[in-house]
Write an enzyme that holds these catalytic residues in place. Structure first.
Site, mmCIF file in Angstrom:
data_model
loop_
_atom_site.group_PDB
_atom_site.id
_atom_site.type_symbol
_atom_site.label_atom_id
_atom_site.label_comp_id
_atom_site.label_asym_id
_atom_site.label_seq_id
_atom_site.Cartn_x
_atom_site.Cartn_y
_atom_site.Cartn_z
ATOM 1 N N ASP A 7 45.785 68.601 45.749
ATOM 2 C CA ASP A 7 45.397 67.205 45.690
ATOM 3 C C ASP A 7 46.428 66.469 44.834
ATOM 4 O OD1 ASP A 7 43.838 64.878 45.917
ATOM 5 O OD2 ASP A 7 42.754 65.341 44.073
ATOM 6 N N GLU A 9 45.911 62.854 43.127
ATOM 7 C CA GLU A 9 45.331 62.162 41.982
ATOM 8 C C GLU A 9 44.403 63.090 41.205
ATOM 9 O OE1 GLU A 9 44.258 57.870 42.814
ATOM 10 O OE2 GLU A 9 44.561 58.614 44.861
#
Length: 202
Positions: A7, A9
């Site tokens: 991922d 963020e």
């Protein structure tokens, strides 16, 4: 060969909506997938607030341009790519994430698109595909890659479950409590150790 799916963020970069909300002083925009697992509901909430406050894409871009990766993220990612294939699977948007990608030396990124009108007002969003993180990990598995997924939030849990191994990076307590089967790393050294240990088992 192993593909590590990360991922963006919360793992490699700050939460951009939170940073924007802080900059413009709109507390309602601080809600993220750590708080709201329904991504469509979350985005419709964000778009309503942007419309109500007269915010445009250029306003978000101006704030993101001032951000950098999380401390240590660039070194972590550079070292990771010497041993594994690394792909970023994110629910962010190409229209405002490019400054962060440049500072990470342009890793492969799969994410989404925002829709704007002629004035730059954000009128909608276009998912690359539904449940794209899980689908990407499944596709890598179908290509006979070993897969390790790293995320921090509700919208990462499907890809962590789909991967051969999943690791949380600095997740909130409520997410850990609901998904205790995944290892948790609190810094990049722990994360790299978790990835290397998982790779041996795959």
């Amino acid at each position: 060969m192993i593909v590590v799916c990360l991922d963006l963020e919360g793992v490699l970069a700050p939460e951009m909506w939170v940073e924007f909300a802080t900059h413009v002083g709109i507390e309602e925009l601080k809600l993220t997938t750590r708080d709201e697992p329904d991504y469509d509901k979350l985005m419709r909430h964000r778009l309503r607030i942007l419309e109500r406050n007269g915010m445009r894409l250029s306003d978000i871009q101006a704030v993101v341009d001032t951000l950098g990766p999380l401390p240590g993220a660039r070194d972590f990612l550079d070292a990771l790519r010497t041993r594994y294939q690394a792909v970023i699977l994110s629910d962010t948007y190409y229209e405002f994430v490019l400054p962060i990608m440049r500072q990470l030396d342009w890793p492969t990124l799969f994410c989404h698109h925002l829709e704007t009108d002629a004035s730059g007002r954000i009128v909608g969003y276009r998912l690359r595909m539904k449940d794209q993180k899980r689908a990407a990990v499944a596709a890598f598995r179908d290509l006979n890659f070993g897969t390790i997924a790293v995320g921090d939030s509700y919208n990462d849990t499907a890809m962590l479950q789909q991967a051969h191994a999943g690791v949380f990076f600095r997740p909130p307590p409520n997410v850990v409590a609901e998904f205790p089967q995944f290892r948790v790393a609190s810094d990049y050294a722990e994360l790299r150790a978790a990835i290397d240990e998982a790779a041996v088992r795959i």
